[in-house]
Design an enzyme around this catalytic site. Structure first.
Site, short mmCIF file in Angstrom:
data_model
loop_
_atom_site.label_atom_id
_atom_site.label_comp_id
_atom_site.label_asym_id
_atom_site.label_seq_id
_atom_site.Cartn_x
_atom_site.Cartn_y
_atom_site.Cartn_z
N HIS A 147 24.05 78.45 11.90
CA HIS A 147 22.42 77.73 11.24
C HIS A 147 22.40 79.17 10.59
O HIS A 147 22.15 80.46 11.13
CB HIS A 147 21.53 78.15 12.78
N SER A 196 15.26 80.78 9.16
CA SER A 196 14.97 79.91 10.02
C SER A 196 13.21 79.23 10.25
O SER A 196 12.60 79.07 8.68
CB SER A 196 14.87 79.87 11.58
N ASP A 214 24.05 73.50 8.39
CA ASP A 214 23.25 73.92 9.34
C ASP A 214 22.88 72.72 10.11
O ASP A 214 22.37 71.83 9.28
CB ASP A 214 22.24 74.56 8.68
#
Length: 515
Positions: free
Chosen positions: A484, A228, A454
């Protein structure tokens, strides 16, 4: 309101326990202060996480009995004045499990946010990386401004309870004024309580800290696993220190070409896609979907629920009520992982019956609140780092002009993400740039993994990151999945590609697709 939708879902493990109980009853310079790279780390048993790290108990040993060890590293407060004041950065590690002669070095993790504590997240997911531990020490850290590393402090727990109860999607002038006033109070509290550290929490500062960490750990190269926001941090590191990049993996990739506005708009589309996929999945089950007869019915009923909550909240986690904003953030948290879709179904089913507890627990997880009513500093750090990085400053008039496009991207999430753009209005520190520079000519191959489903870091960002890193550097791999990130999906194709690269140096072919 900050934009918590950028957060990595590292808190899902702790949330699952609470929910289960509820449901079942270019080359930068190295540090100039010579004693900083030469400092000796004192590794000891880890203490229980601080409140800023999320609280809880000290990390349990890994399944093979290996203990987690913690230390602190001294770093300059201001990298432009490396001989000036210093701060302590909290570190954690688990030693490599394999033969010493096969050990490669340390593998440093950043799990995202910005604002997530690596000291608490790595042990929560440690066994997922057990194969990588055969040749690496697993290492993570609380970046500056986060957890125990000179944490940014803004509002206290009671004030945050009130703050997160506000209406973050104003419908009229009075609600708009209240949102702007609350944002101003939040930002003023950050300045009052953390004035010294706020100018020094940018991603470039954290990247320099990582190069210092590399040296202190005794590694010639930084071997890195970024997830991320951790991919943005890794990209900035590669730009600043291309010659010391080792084997690096970027998973759940932030698009480095976008402004903060473009990122928020992309997330509106990403979370809408995830909601569409959830609704289709729910109604495709053998048993009836309890929250709708068709995918469109599922989404229509959610829209009606949020509209009703805007008028009249329902009981949540006593004594707080489930508001429209809390329900929206709770739904978003559940969409981070397909494993949590069942909790979303249960939460919606209960909310339709007037019980908002499950959706509020999910919302609390996203906001960093534990069951004792204590907040980590993830929201404060998220705002501070984003505002230090992002140059644009948006006012309410600008947001109102942009609302139609955000609503077109997502009827459910558009307003929330549009209004989150005011977070940095009147922030006391200027933002650094429109978007990060991640060009890294001369760096070795970096594996860049995009997940087609995602919600928080939409798939297109992976290709743009690979391109921005430069020819021969960014190597893109596609995972056709949900949630994610890709590695924590446990997909064998993804795992084999990542492990093969990190452990044996086998670079996957560019354009590899896993499903």
């Amino acid at each position: 309101m900050p934009n918590p939708f950028r957060l990595h879902a590292a808190a899902l493990t702790a949330t699952a326990v609470v929910l289960s109980a509820l449901l079942w009853g270019c080359g930068g310079d190295s540090p100039e202060d010579e004693d900083l790279p030469d400092q000796k780390l004192s590794w000891k048993d880890c203490p229980a996480p601080s409140e800023a790290e999320g609280g809880g108990t000290a990390p349990s040993p890994l399944p093979d009995g290996a203990a987690w060890q913690c230390a602190t590293m001294r770093a300059p407060l201001d990298w432009d004045d490396p001989k000036g004041d210093t701060i302590d950065l909290a570190l954690i590690r688990a030693r490599a499990s394999g033969d010493a002669d096969r050990r490669i070095g340390s593998l440093v993790f950043n799990f995202g946010g910005p604002g997530g504590s690596g000291v608490t997240t790595l042990p929560a997911f440690g066994q997922d990386y057990d194969n990588l531990r055969t040749r690496y020490d697993l290492v993570s850290f609380d970046p500056r401004g986060v957890g125990r590393s000179a944490p940014v402090e803004c509002l206290d727990d009671k004030q945050l309870d009130t703050y997160f109860q506000q209406d973050a999607t104003p419908d009229d002038a009075a609600e708009r004024t209240e949102l702007l006033d609350n944002t101003e109070k939040f930002n003023a509290a950050c300045e009052k309580n953390s004035k010294k550290v706020l100018p020094h929490v940018a991603t470039t500062d954290a990247a320099r800290d990582m190069d210092l960490l590399r040296q202190v750990l005794g590694d010639d190269k930084l071997h890195y696993f970024g997830i991320s926001y951790g991919t943005e941090l890794g990209g900035v590191y590669a730009h600043l220190f291309p010659k010391t990049v080792g084997r690096a993996v970027f998973d759940a990739v932030v698009d480095p070409t976008q402004s903060s506005e473009q990122g928020s708009l992309g997330q509106a589309k990403g979370f809408q896609l995830a909601l569409d996929n959830y609704a289709e999945d729910c109604v495709s089950k053998v048993e009836d979907c309890p929250v709708g007869d068709s995918a469109q019915d599922v989404k229509d009923r959610i829209a009606r629920l949020l509209k009703d909550l805007d008028r009249k909240p329902i009981p949540g986690v006593f004594p707080r009520e489930l508001t429209q904003t809390a329900a929206t953030s709770g739904i978003a948290q559940a969409l981070y992982s397909k494993d949590f879709w069942e909790y979303l179904t249960e939460g919606l089913d209960q909310a339709y019956a007037g019980d908002g507890r499950v959706l509020m627990v999910l919302s609390d997880s996203l906001n960093g609140r534990n069951e004792n009513g204590e907040y980590s500093n993830i929201t404060a750090a998220n705002v501070a780092i984003n505002c230090a990085d992002d140059k644009p400053r948006y006012d309410s008039a600008y947001v109102e002009r942009r609302l139609p496009e955000f609503r077109k991207a997502s009827a459910l999430f558009g307003d929330y993400l549009a209004w989150s753009m005011i977070s940095c209005t009147d922030w006391p520190v200027a933002g650094a740039a429109d978007h990060p520079d991640v060009s890294a000519p001369g760096a070795p191959p970096i594996l860049v993994i995009g997940n087609t489903g995602d919600p928080a870091t939409p798939y297109e960002g992976a290709g743009r990151m690979a391109d921005a890193l430069g020819k021969g550097v960014g190597v893109e791999l596609t995972y056709k999945g949900q949630g994610h990130g890709a590695y924590d999906s446990k997909n064998k194709c993804v795992r084999d590609a990542v492990d093969g690269y990190l452990l044996d140096g086998r670079v996957p072919a560019a354009g590899t697709v896993c499903s």
